[in-house]
Structure formats: C-alpha cells, structure tokens
Design a protein around this motif. Structure first.
Motif, PDB file in Angstrom:
ATOM      1  N   HIS A 145     -12.867  -4.846  -4.297  1.00  0.00           N
ATOM      2  CA  HIS A 145     -11.699  -3.559  -2.377  1.00  0.00           C
ATOM      3  C   HIS A 145     -12.465  -2.135  -2.703  1.00  0.00           C
ATOM      4  O   HIS A 145     -11.674  -1.670  -2.321  1.00  0.00           O
ATOM      5  N   GLN A 149      -7.002   1.657  10.151  1.00  0.00           N
ATOM      6  CA  GLN A 149      -6.740   0.549   9.952  1.00  0.00           C
ATOM      7  C   GLN A 149      -7.726  -0.589   8.996  1.00  0.00           C
ATOM      8  O   GLN A 149      -6.718  -1.374   8.108  1.00  0.00           O
ATOM      9  N   LEU A 150      -8.121   0.074   8.173  1.00  0.00           N
ATOM     10  CA  LEU A 150      -9.016  -0.360   6.910  1.00  0.00           C
ATOM     11  C   LEU A 150      -8.320  -0.323   6.041  1.00  0.00           C
ATOM     12  O   LEU A 150      -7.662  -0.703   5.085  1.00  0.00           O
ATOM     13  N   ARG A 199      -5.302  -2.888   6.252  1.00  0.00           N
ATOM     14  CA  ARG A 199      -5.714  -4.171   5.873  1.00  0.00           C
ATOM     15  C   ARG A 199      -5.338  -4.325   4.542  1.00  0.00           C
ATOM     16  O   ARG A 199      -4.805  -5.350   3.917  1.00  0.00           O
ATOM     17  N   LEU A 200      -6.152  -3.543   3.840  1.00  0.00           N
ATOM     18  CA  LEU A 200      -5.541  -3.377   1.981  1.00  0.00           C
ATOM     19  C   LEU A 200      -4.244  -3.382   1.305  1.00  0.00           C
ATOM     20  O   LEU A 200      -4.221  -4.081   0.582  1.00  0.00           O
ATOM     21  N   THR A 236      -1.610  -3.967   2.730  1.00  0.00           N
ATOM     22  CA  THR A 236      -1.152  -5.204   3.702  1.00  0.00           C
ATOM     23  C   THR A 236      -1.297  -6.466   2.495  1.00  0.00           C
ATOM     24  O   THR A 236      -0.254  -7.051   1.846  1.00  0.00           O
ATOM     25  N   ALA A 237      -2.663  -6.402   1.993  1.00  0.00           N
ATOM     26  CA  ALA A 237      -3.378  -7.137   1.073  1.00  0.00           C
ATOM     27  C   ALA A 237      -2.938  -6.891   0.098  1.00  0.00           C
ATOM     28  O   ALA A 237      -2.659  -8.268  -0.450  1.00  0.00           O
TER      29      ALA A 237
END
Length: 160
Positions: free
Chosen positions: A96, A117-118, A121-122, A124-125
């Motif tokens: 990551h 966006q990148l 996404r991180l 959210t993960a």
C-alpha cells in the motif's frame, strides 16, 4: 537501503519499496544499485536510465518501476513517473506504500480526480487508517476545496 529494500527519499518524507529479490542476476542488481547511488547523489537522469535498464532486464520488477517513478518525479517528468508507479502498483498490489506515492505524484501533476479515486479506494479498503483521511484532506486543500478538506480532517479525528 536495508536488506528489505526500504529507503528514505526526499529528506525522509517518503518511504517506498525498493526491494531487491534475493538471488537476483548480477546485471539487474548492479543496475538497481547503480541507480540508487545516482539517485542519492542527485543524478536523477542517470538513475532513471539505470532503472529503465533494470526494468527491461526484469520486466516484473516492482523495485525497478518504483525507483524509475521516483527518479522521474524528481526530474519533473510526471507522466513518466505516473506510468512507472502505476506499473509498480500493478506488479505488487499488496504494497500500500506504492499507491500512496503514486497519489503524491498525481497531485503534483494536478490530476486531482485520479488521486482522489486512488486514495478513496485505499480508504475504503483500510477504514481504520486515519492517515488516509488526512491525505485526502491535504489533497482537497491543495485542489482548493477547503470545505471538503475540513470534512476529511473531521473524519480523520473521529478515526484516531
């Protein structure tokens, strides 16, 4: 660089994966090591050449592409840096740190939506990581969106 291949770039600002697999071929490893020495001495153009050669020698090398991305970033060749770091992210999606570095370069290129966006996404993960909310706040502030920046800082405080 230590045995795991982690080094500090830019005054200790970022730690990125620069790992060299055990048992690498001499040509590949020599190019990586030469590139690292050149980068540490401030010769980013020379370093980029060495990392490009290493990537041609070993196309699946996350280290070659990550280092190439950093060298190109330092040269101000942001499109090349983004391409190299994207390749590094694709080669090692579990690390990551690489997308965090890519997000920094995307911001420098003023590609706000791609960086947003990148990082989203991180976030959210890994919802437990308040630092991702702080990074999103910094991005929004740099993009001139102070209300959004304040909202992300509020989320970061709630998560920490």
């Amino acid at each position: 660089m230590n045995r795991r291949g982690v080094t500090r770039i830019g005054g200790g600002l970022l730690a990125i994966l620069l790992g060299i697999a055990v048992g690498c071929g001499g040509g590949y490893q020599a190019r990586i090591e030469s590139g690292l020495r050149l980068m540490q001495s401030g010769d980013y153009a020379g370093a980029a050449v060495q990392f490009e050669r290493a990537a041609r020698t070993r196309p699946q090398s996350t280290a070659a592409y990550a280092n190439l991305g950093v060298a190109c970033w330092r040269l101000g060749a942001l499109d090349r840096a983004i391409a190299a770091l994207t390749m590094a992210c694709d080669l090692d999606p579990r690390d990551h740190r690489l997308p965090l570095l890519l997000a920094e370069v995307l911001q420098d290129a003023k590609r706000w939506e791609d960086a947003r966006q990148l990082l989203g996404r991180l976030s959210t993960a890994m919802p437990e990581r308040a630092d991702l909310q702080t990074r999103l706040a910094r991005l929004e502030f740099r993009a001139g969106n102070t209300d959004e920046a304040a909202a992300y800082l509020d989320k970061a405080l709630k998560r920490s």
